[in-house]
Motif scaffolding. Structure first.
Motif, short mmCIF file in Angstrom:
data_model
loop_
_atom_site.label_atom_id
_atom_site.label_comp_id
_atom_site.label_asym_id
_atom_site.label_seq_id
_atom_site.Cartn_x
_atom_site.Cartn_y
_atom_site.Cartn_z
N THR A 1 1.09 -1.26 -0.12
CA THR A 1 0.06 -0.04 0.13
C THR A 1 0.82 1.22 -0.02
OG1 THR A 1 -0.11 -0.27 2.60
CG2 THR A 1 -1.81 -1.00 1.10
N CYS A 2 2.23 0.95 -0.61
CA CYS A 2 3.00 2.11 -0.66
C CYS A 2 2.22 3.63 -1.43
CB CYS A 2 4.20 1.82 -1.62
SG CYS A 2 5.30 3.09 -2.12
N LEU A 3 2.64 4.59 -0.87
CA LEU A 3 1.79 5.96 -1.21
C LEU A 3 2.64 6.46 -2.44
CD1 LEU A 3 1.92 7.89 2.14
CD2 LEU A 3 0.06 6.57 0.95
N ASP A 4 3.77 5.82 -2.92
CA ASP A 4 4.23 6.36 -4.43
C ASP A 4 4.95 4.74 -5.11
OD1 ASP A 4 5.40 8.02 -6.26
OD2 ASP A 4 7.07 8.21 -5.28
N THR A 5 3.89 3.98 -5.18
CA THR A 5 4.36 2.84 -5.78
C THR A 5 4.24 2.83 -7.29
OG1 THR A 5 3.68 0.23 -5.54
CG2 THR A 5 1.98 1.84 -6.01
N GLY A 6 5.07 1.92 -8.10
CA GLY A 6 5.22 1.57 -9.34
C GLY A 6 4.95 -0.02 -9.54
N TYR A 7 3.99 -0.28 -10.59
CA TYR A 7 3.72 -1.62 -11.02
C TYR A 7 3.79 -2.00 -12.27
CZ TYR A 7 1.72 -5.77 -8.91
OH TYR A 7 1.42 -7.16 -8.08
N LEU A 8 4.48 -2.99 -12.71
CA LEU A 8 4.67 -3.23 -14.01
C LEU A 8 3.36 -3.33 -14.84
CD1 LEU A 8 7.19 -6.62 -14.04
CD2 LEU A 8 7.41 -4.26 -14.54
N GLY A 9 3.25 -2.76 -16.15
CA GLY A 9 2.27 -2.54 -16.99
C GLY A 9 1.00 -1.82 -16.47
N SER A 10 1.43 -1.07 -15.82
CA SER A 10 0.30 0.04 -14.92
C SER A 10 0.22 1.53 -15.63
CB SER A 10 0.55 0.23 -13.57
OG SER A 10 -0.37 1.04 -12.97
N ALA A 11 -1.03 2.00 -15.79
CA ALA A 11 -1.21 3.56 -16.47
C ALA A 11 -1.38 4.34 -15.11
CB ALA A 11 -2.31 3.41 -17.24
N ALA A 12 -0.83 3.85 -13.65
CA ALA A 12 -1.34 4.64 -12.68
C ALA A 12 -0.27 5.86 -12.48
CB ALA A 12 -1.31 4.00 -11.39
N ARG A 13 0.85 5.84 -13.22
CA ARG A 13 1.85 6.85 -13.36
C ARG A 13 1.73 7.36 -14.46
NH1 ARG A 13 6.67 6.89 -9.85
NH2 ARG A 13 6.37 5.50 -7.87
N ASN A 14 2.41 8.70 -14.83
CA ASN A 14 2.68 9.27 -16.10
C ASN A 14 3.90 9.83 -16.08
OD1 ASN A 14 1.96 9.89 -18.56
ND2 ASN A 14 1.07 11.97 -18.31
N PRO A 15 5.02 9.35 -16.82
CA PRO A 15 4.95 8.35 -17.72
C PRO A 15 4.57 6.95 -17.13
CG PRO A 15 7.15 9.27 -17.70
CD PRO A 15 6.28 9.94 -16.62
N HIS A 16 3.62 6.00 -18.02
CA HIS A 16 3.39 4.85 -17.07
C HIS A 16 4.51 3.92 -16.93
CE1 HIS A 16 -0.39 6.47 -18.61
NE2 HIS A 16 -0.40 5.68 -19.48
N VAL A 17 4.22 2.72 -16.07
CA VAL A 17 5.19 1.81 -15.95
C VAL A 17 5.05 0.84 -17.04
CG1 VAL A 17 6.11 0.12 -14.47
CG2 VAL A 17 5.21 2.22 -13.42
N GLN A 18 6.08 0.62 -17.84
CA GLN A 18 5.72 -0.51 -18.91
C GLN A 18 6.05 -1.81 -18.42
OE1 GLN A 18 5.10 0.46 -22.21
NE2 GLN A 18 4.90 2.56 -21.11
N GLY A 19 5.23 -2.90 -18.85
CA GLY A 19 5.24 -4.09 -18.27
C GLY A 19 6.16 -4.98 -18.76
N GLY A 20 5.67 -6.63 -18.92
CA GLY A 20 6.56 -7.59 -19.11
C GLY A 20 6.26 -8.33 -20.10
N PHE A 21 5.19 -7.98 -20.90
CA PHE A 21 4.69 -8.88 -22.08
C PHE A 21 5.80 -8.47 -23.35
CE2 PHE A 21 0.17 -9.62 -20.96
CZ PHE A 21 0.47 -10.39 -19.92
N ALA A 22 7.02 -8.79 -23.33
CA ALA A 22 8.05 -8.63 -24.13
C ALA A 22 9.00 -9.70 -24.01
CB ALA A 22 8.73 -7.39 -23.96
N ASP A 23 9.81 -9.82 -25.20
CA ASP A 23 10.83 -10.98 -25.17
C ASP A 23 11.74 -10.87 -24.09
OD1 ASP A 23 10.11 -13.02 -27.30
OD2 ASP A 23 10.54 -11.15 -28.59
N VAL A 24 12.13 -9.86 -23.89
CA VAL A 24 13.09 -9.19 -22.75
C VAL A 24 12.59 -8.23 -21.71
CG1 VAL A 24 15.45 -8.46 -22.23
CG2 VAL A 24 15.09 -10.00 -24.32
N LEU A 25 12.75 -8.49 -20.54
CA LEU A 25 12.40 -7.47 -19.47
C LEU A 25 13.50 -7.19 -18.63
CD1 LEU A 25 10.13 -5.86 -17.92
CD2 LEU A 25 9.72 -8.24 -16.75
#
Length: 355
Positions: A113-137
């Motif tokens: 419940t961090c007040l300043d979290t980032g999560y893979l594949g999420s648009a909660a932040r801007n710029p977004h946190v890019q996710g892991g549906f890729a050949d390499v992460l």
């Protein structure tokens, strides 16, 4: 399958509602403190489906193209300069959460419940946190967890949603021998059932509107199932469960929980409800002296879950119903969106020497 020695890779990218693309992007290179992972499987989550269908998850709307995916397993490709990491080829799971480590929630041991979290594949932040549906992460080294011996990547692919379920069961406290109601038999609901079974719950009743997911729920430990039709709430009124876990994300499921538990019972809200305020049977909450608590994501439970998957305590294998090659990503998303045909659908990125 892409040649992993090439300078480009495939990525599954949401551009807006109904606009899902398989794109070619440069292969990222890890810097100091980072690890590159050759992704083998990525589990399609409800949030991925929302970004694809609606261009948003709750209040979080796409404002730029977003690589989806946060349920990621694969093998170590390489570590950045001076970075301590498992050797190349080691099978690993990726923890999707980046907490700040400084806010009052993190300092209280509540990084989920961090007040300043980032999560893979999420648009909660801007710029977004890019996710892991890729050949390499590429992720920080501390978020790469080596799999226990004997745990194959396909089963490990459910570790992230299983950790969500594990955390929810933990929110309920000691469940040994208890009668439990679970509303919603989607992937999370079925993993809740598996986690309850691992924790020693007694009777586990599961409800859903479809027969197929209820069949999966039985395979992972449900002792009884109920297909939701008109009058279901009344039929469950005599259940008198000690505990209910709402995993459908539907207001009707929460209502069922409030009347399916006994007086003095506990309801754990896990499924995210639609945006805005949701009407609640508050008088029932008060007069029946119920307790209602929330459960959001997870923290260090991922390590526990990987161990439980490896030693067989967490019977989660039936939850994975399909693994679809990433080149057929849209087909995979359409399958994952149909609960009558699937439970957990994985995107299969292939890998060096793997079929």
């Amino acid at each position: 399958m892409n040649d992993r020695t090439s300078a480009t890779m495939r990525a599954v990218v949401a551009h807006g509602a109904g606009d899902l693309r398989l794109e070619t992007r440069p292969v990222p290179v890890p810097g100091p403190g980072e690890v590159a992972v050759d992704v083998r499987y990525g589990g399609i989550c409800g949030s991925d489906l929302h970004y694809w269908r609606h261009g948003a998850v709750g209040e979080f709307r796409l404002r730029e193209p977003l690589v989806l995916g946060h349920e990621i397993v694969g093998r170590v490709r390489e570590a950045g300069p001076g970075t301590q990491a498992p050797p190349p080829g080691t099978p690993v799971a990726v923890h999707p959460l980046a907490s700040c480590g400084r806010c009052r929630q993190c300092l209280a041991g509540r990084r989920n419940t961090c007040l300043d979290t980032g999560y893979l594949g999420s648009a909660a932040r801007n710029p977004h946190v890019q996710g892991g549906f890729a050949d390499v992460l590429v992720v920080p080294a501390e978020r790469v967890l080596a799999l226990p011996g004997g745990l194959d990547l396909r089963l490990a692919a459910v570790a992230e949603p299983a950790a969500v379920a594990w955390h929810a069961v933990g929110q309920a406290g000691d469940v040994r021998g208890k009668r439990v109601l679970v509303t919603g038999a989607g992937p999370i609901g079925c993993l809740v059932v598996a986690a309850l079974r691992a924790a020693g719950a007694g009777e586990i009743t599961v409800t859903d509107v479809h027969e197929a997911p209820l069949a999966v729920a039985q395979r992972v430990g449900a002792t009884s199932t109920v297909r939701v039709v008109a009058g279901t709430d009344e039929a469950l009124g005599d259940l008198a469960a000690d505990l209910a876990i709402e995993s459908s994300g539907n207001p009707a499921g929460l209502h069922t929980c409030l009347y399916g538990v006994d007086r003095g019972g506990l309801v754990v809200g896990l499924g995210l409800l639609p945006p805005g305020d949701t009407p609640v049977a508050a008088n029932a909450l008060i007069t029946r002296e119920l307790r209602l608590i929330g459960s959001f994501r997870f923290d260090d439970e991922l390590t526990e879950v990987l161990t439980a998957l490896a030693d067989g305590r967490l019977p989660a294998a039936p939850v994975v119903t399909s693994a679809v090659p990433v080149d057929r990503a849209l087909e995979a998303f359409e399958l994952a969106a149909d609960p009558a045909r699937s439970c957990k659908v994985l995107l299969d990125f292939g890998g060096p020497g793997e079929a």
